[in-house]
Design a protein around this motif. Structure first.
Motif, PDB file in Angstrom:
ATOM      1  N   PRO A   1     -13.645   5.441   7.626  1.00 35.91           N
ATOM      2  CA  PRO A   1     -13.591   4.534   8.774  1.00 35.91           C
ATOM      3  C   PRO A   1     -14.963   4.361   9.415  1.00 35.91           C
ATOM      4  CG  PRO A   1     -11.704   5.979   8.791  1.00 35.91           C
ATOM      5  CD  PRO A   1     -12.596   6.485   7.717  1.00 35.91           C
TER       6      PRO A   1
ATOM      7  N   TYR B   1     -13.602  -0.805  18.073  1.00 40.30           N
ATOM      8  CA  TYR B   1     -13.329  -2.164  17.589  1.00 40.30           C
ATOM      9  C   TYR B   1     -14.559  -2.735  16.877  1.00 40.30           C
ATOM     10  CZ  TYR B   1     -12.218  -7.127  17.534  1.00 40.30           C
ATOM     11  OH  TYR B   1     -11.987  -8.410  17.133  1.00 40.30           O
TER      12      TYR B   1
ATOM     13  N   ASN C   1     -15.749  -2.278  13.859  1.00 36.68           N
ATOM     14  CA  ASN C   1     -16.521  -1.430  12.964  1.00 36.68           C
ATOM     15  C   ASN C   1     -16.167  -1.765  11.513  1.00 36.68           C
ATOM     16  OD1 ASN C   1     -17.702   0.552  15.053  1.00 36.68           O
ATOM     17  ND2 ASN C   1     -15.507   0.515  15.542  1.00 36.68           N
ATOM     18  N   THR C   2     -17.126  -1.518  10.598  1.00 34.43           N
ATOM     19  CA  THR C   2     -16.944  -1.867   9.186  1.00 34.43           C
ATOM     20  C   THR C   2     -16.826  -0.600   8.355  1.00 34.43           C
ATOM     21  OG1 THR C   2     -18.218  -3.888   9.479  1.00 34.43           O
ATOM     22  CG2 THR C   2     -17.951  -3.075   7.220  1.00 34.43           C
TER      23      THR C   2
ATOM     24  N   GLY D   1     -11.378   1.122   7.741  1.00 39.19           N
ATOM     25  CA  GLY D   1     -10.617   1.155   8.980  1.00 39.19           C
ATOM     26  C   GLY D   1     -11.511   1.448  10.171  1.00 39.19           C
ATOM     27  N   GLN D   2     -10.866   1.621  11.321  1.00 42.80           N
ATOM     28  CA  GLN D   2     -11.583   1.884  12.569  1.00 42.80           C
ATOM     29  C   GLN D   2     -11.676   3.368  12.879  1.00 42.80           C
ATOM     30  OE1 GLN D   2     -13.091  -0.669  14.395  1.00 42.80           O
ATOM     31  NE2 GLN D   2     -12.505  -1.828  12.559  1.00 42.80           N
TER      32      GLN D   2
ATOM     33  N   VAL E   1      -7.713   0.504  19.830  1.00 43.28           N
ATOM     34  CA  VAL E   1      -8.226   0.724  18.483  1.00 43.28           C
ATOM     35  C   VAL E   1      -7.879  -0.502  17.630  1.00 43.28           C
ATOM     36  CG1 VAL E   1      -8.166   2.180  16.431  1.00 43.28           C
ATOM     37  CG2 VAL E   1      -7.985   3.214  18.698  1.00 43.28           C
ATOM     38  N   ASP E   2      -8.908  -1.190  17.167  1.00 43.28           N
ATOM     39  CA  ASP E   2      -8.760  -2.403  16.365  1.00 43.28           C
ATOM     40  C   ASP E   2      -8.047  -3.512  17.127  1.00 43.28           C
ATOM     41  OD1 ASP E   2      -9.434  -3.758  14.079  1.00 43.28           O
ATOM     42  OD2 ASP E   2      -7.617  -3.233  12.982  1.00 43.28           O
TER      43      ASP E   2
ATOM     44  N   ASP F   1      -8.987  -6.529  19.917  1.00 45.26           N
ATOM     45  CA  ASP F   1     -10.150  -7.214  20.471  1.00 45.26           C
ATOM     46  C   ASP F   1     -10.220  -7.036  21.992  1.00 45.26           C
ATOM     47  OD1 ASP F   1     -12.233  -8.862  21.097  1.00 45.26           O
ATOM     48  OD2 ASP F   1     -11.387 -10.661  20.166  1.00 45.26           O
TER      49      ASP F   1
END
Length: 843
Positions: free
Chosen positions: A751, A768, A770-771, A774-775, A787-788, A790
């Motif tokens: 993550p 939020y 992040n690449t 997952g987060q 978390v994830d 916007d």
């Protein structure tokens, strides 16, 4: 000589002498010398026992009495035994003989057999009258005797049947006892044509029906049927003339006799005129080109079932209703003609048409003479009902512009012929919008009845609006004319605000939260010379926020220490380098850094120190280092870092490395990064407190923490890369993670936000954008965080906007006193999730 053939033993003894101790059958064969034999073939059979032998072997001339002795098995004693003997000359059978005997229990039983020449060998032997080379009967020589009806001569014998002896023999097919022709059996004793002969002597009669005229027959037409001119007795019938073989019989039309295929025969009255028996002896018929009684026409071969033809079979003239479309007719369905819809018109044979008063298939209406091209009329020529688009305003229509109808603005509506209206889903002239059935008076709706777009002042809080009371204004407590809620920073002093200077500067007469500066708020405003966040004296900053005698203060909130415990570092200060100040300091001292860049790599392992920077103080790796981390803190020391930017421009080294059991570091109001490694790296056994700080642009990740740790009010932003094993943070142990923002970090295969090795709560935080995979990893519990989801960031990527879902999402009781920027957290019942508290008034 002897041979054993199961179950018998055979012995051939010349002269018939034999002595044997067992039961034996002695067969004595008389062999005439004239036969020229060289072998005898014996065969015995009886009681399911079989025996055979050919003696002598090899062949030898035989003459006189020849004896063969057979040793008998018990099964042949007392039963009948058949013995057959064949005489062979050079392998060919020329004589036969045989006999039957029942052997007794005595030792020798004797059987005498005489051989006779073989009949059928083509040689006359004694007792033979003939010999034709076979022993077949019926060929004239049977059993070598001449058979009745034959005469035989020659050697071998040639036999022929005797014709006229009344016996049918050999190739004869008849024999009537004479040699006369013409009586059915010819002189050569063969059946004559047209006759059938049988019996002895043969009786012959003609065959009627064989196509041959014989005997008393007058005709023969290959059948025995009457009525065809030649009767079943082959006599010519009345009305016919027969000739030829087989006979061909034809009627005589005009002899007044109806015969054969004639339908009539009126003799001299036959004529080819209407209603007369025709000269062909046929009755008047439709198709004979004569119009007889009951016929309307007769064109002979030209009759037919096509248009305009005299009708075949009925000789009726064409008419409407005969199922044939003739000249002048459009249709003709025969009995299906009628006066209903879709019917060919009875009596006229006219096809259904628009205007006939019947709505036929393909027609929507047909009012006959009432059809027309006016409003509400069934259309002339097309029989189409009035419709929207025909250019006529019919009943129920508001408009109809034919081909100009459509679904565009201001058009007569295609399909309904309704005038444009607000609510038809099309924005016409004078309308700003039209969502049809979706029009309404709620938020973001096109307004019902007016088709006006949502606007600030319509008394509905639409998207992008925080409020809308209709009567908006810029008075205290009012929803603003811009449809924003009153907030700290809008220049209007609202309820509960002491001031509002529309800025976030905390050194002027109105500080964060729109309150007047006071001693103890942590901000230094004139005439204050310090503010350590409290109103107590004797701690270096007095209750009036003045630096007390013998103290030095630095930072926000102020860090104050006795002058003897402070090392001033920077250009023009006591110490020009941090390393020099560290060397001179005692454990527990504070280093106050000027607003400049210090190019140093520092080993903080021998003293407990507090390092405070003025705004703009930067520490980065420098020439005095040897490839180490910028700050390396270990040895069980306690270090406090405040208001600093710490970087490392090399690769593989961190801004801050903390290691060794018992080492404790507090970092407040700092920026860690950029660097080519991890922003803050702390090993097991250490204690870390990271508050109100930024960790950003560290290639190998933001944080790698083990041991005891707290991260609060901190932003982890744009750390890691596509090859990094850490993005925002990696925690090897459980700790406290609250009110943080983790955004735009990158990692490979894990993550990109936060990785937790053990169960760890992510409290009131934002993770939020992040690449990676997952987060946050599964052991990270983000149930109270975004978390994830916007959060609606500002352009800088981590401050939140007024529309953010993070606003007022955390209970005030859990909130830190200040946010990332050192601004007071909200004062109402709730505060914002994440590191940033957006300034605004209580509702």
């Amino acid at each position: 000589m002897s041979a054993r053939v199961a179950p018998l033993v055979l012995l051939l003894v010349a002269g018939g002498c034999l002595r044997a101790p067992e039961a034996v059958l002695l067969v004595n064969v008389d062999v005439p010398a004239a036969l020229g034999l060289d072998q005898l073939a014996f065969s015995l059979s009886g009681a399911d026992e079989r025996g055979a032998a050919v003696l002598p072997d090899p062949p030898a001339p035989l003459a006189g009495t020849q004896s063969a002795a057979f040793q008998l098995p018990p099964a042949l004693i007392g039963v009948e035994v058949a013995v057959a003997v064949e005489g062979l000359a050079a392998g060919v059978i020329v004589a036969r003989g045989g006999g039957v005997v029942t052997p007794g229990a005595e030792q020798v039983t004797t059987l005498a057999i005489a051989l006779a020449p073989l009949c059928g060998d083509g040689v006359f032997d004694d007792g033979e009258v003939c010999d034709d080379g076979n022993d077949q009967a019926g060929d004239g020589c049977g059993d070598c005797a001449v058979e009745p009806g034959f005469t035989c001569a020659g050697t071998p014998s040639a036999c022929a049947a005797i014709c006229a002896d009344s016996l049918v023999r050999g190739a004869e097919t008849c024999d009537d006892g004479n040699t006369a022709d013409g009586d059915g059996c010819a002189a050569a004793c063969s059946e004559e044509l047209g006759y059938a002969c049988s019996g002895e002597p043969s009786s012959c009669a003609t065959v009627c029906g064989d196509g041959i005229i014989a005997g008393a027959e007058v005709c023969d037409d290959l059948d025995v049927a009457d009525g065809d001119g030649c009767s079943a007795l082959c006599a010519q019938e009345p009305g016919f003339v027969c000739s030829g073989e087989p006979s061909t019989c034809t009627t005589v039309c005009g002899d007044s006799i109806v015969a054969g295929l004639e339908q009539c025969d009126d003799g001299s009255g036959n004529a080819d005129v209407p209603d007369a028996c025709r000269t062909t002896c046929l009755l008047p018929a439709c198709g004979d080109q004569l119009v007889d009684t009951g016929e309307q026409c007769d064109d002979g071969a030209a009759n037919g079932t096509g248009a305009d033809q005299c009708r075949t079979g009925s000789c009726a003239l064409p008419y409407c209703g005969d199922q044939i479309v003739d000249t002048g007719e459009q249709c003709d369905d025969g009995a299906a003609n009628g006066t209903g819809a879709n019917q060919c018109k009875a009596g006229t044979c006219v096809a259904p048409f628009c205007g006939d008063g019947l709505a036929d298939t393909g027609e929507q209406c047909d009012d006959g003479t009432g059809n027309g091209n006016g409003a509400d009329q069934c259309k002339t020529g097309t029989c189409v009902l009035p419709f929207c688009g025909d250019g006529l305003v019919d009943a129920g229509e508001q408009c109809d512009n034919a081909g100009n109808n459509g679904s565009g603005p201001d058009q007569c509506r295609a399909g309904s012929c309704v005038d444009p209206f607000c609510g038809d889903g099309i924005a016409d002239s004078g309308e700003q919008c039209d969502d049809g059935a979706a029009n309404g008076n709620g938020a973001d709706q096109c307004k019902t009845g007016t088709c006006v777009l949502p606007f600030c002042g319509d008394a509905v809080a639409d998207s992008g609006e925080e409020c809308d009371d209709g009567a908006n204004g810029n008075n205290p407590g009012q929803c603003r004319a811009t449809c924003d809620l009153p907030f700290c920073g809008d220049t209007i002093v609202d309820t509960a605000e002491q001031c509002d200077d529309a800025n976030l500067v905390n050194t002027d007469a109105c500080i964060t939260g729109c309150v007047a500066p006071t001693c103890g708020d942590g901000f230094v405003t004139a005439p204050e010379t310090c503010d350590d966040g409290n109103a107590a004296s004797a701690d270096g900053c007095s209750s009036g926020c003045l630096v007390e005698g013998g103290f030095l203060c630095r930072g926000l909130p102020s860090t104050c220490r006795p002058s003897a415990q402070v090392r001033l570092v920077g250009a023009g200060q006591t110490y020009s380098t941090i390393a020099a100040a560290v060397g001179a300091a005692a454990s527990g001292d504070a280093l106050f850094l000027s607003a400049q860049t210090f190019n140093e790599e520092l080993d903080l392992s021998t003293k407990n120190l507090t390092i405070v920077g003025a705004t703009g103080a930067i520490i980065t790796n420098g020439a005095n280092g040897n490839g180490r981390d910028t700050l390396e803190i270990f040895g069980g020391r306690t270090v406090v870092l405040r208001n600093l930017t710490i970087r490392h421009t090399g690769s593989g080294n961190s801004p801050v490395l903390v290691r060794g059991a018992g080492t404790s570091v507090t970092i407040e109001g700092c920026t860690l990064g950029p660097s080519g490694s991890v922003g803050l790296d702390a090993t097991a056994g250490t204690t870390i407190a990271l508050r109100r700080s930024r960790v950003t642009q560290n290639t190998n990740g933001g944080l790698v923490l083990s041991g005891t740790w707290t991260v609060e009010n901190t932003v982890l932003f744009r750390n890691g890369d596509a090859a990094a094993s850490v993005g925002g943070a990696s925690f090897g142990s459980a700790g406290t993670f609250r009110f943080n923002t983790v955004a735009e970090n990158t990692a490979s295969a894990v993550p990109g936000g936060v990785v937790c090795a053990v169960a760890t709560a992510l409290t009131s935080s934002i993770v939020y954008g992040n690449t990676g995979a997952g987060q946050a990893s599964g052991a990270c519990n983000g149930s109270t965080s975004l978390v994830d989801l916007d959060p609606t960031f500002a352009a800088d990527g981590f401050h939140v906007l007024a529309t953010s879902r993070a606003l007022d999402a955390a209970p005030l009781a859990a909130c830190p006193a200040l946010d990332l920027d050192g601004e007071t957290r909200e004062m109402d019942a709730l505060c914002d999730i994440g590191a940033d508290e957006r300034p605004r008034d209580p509702p």
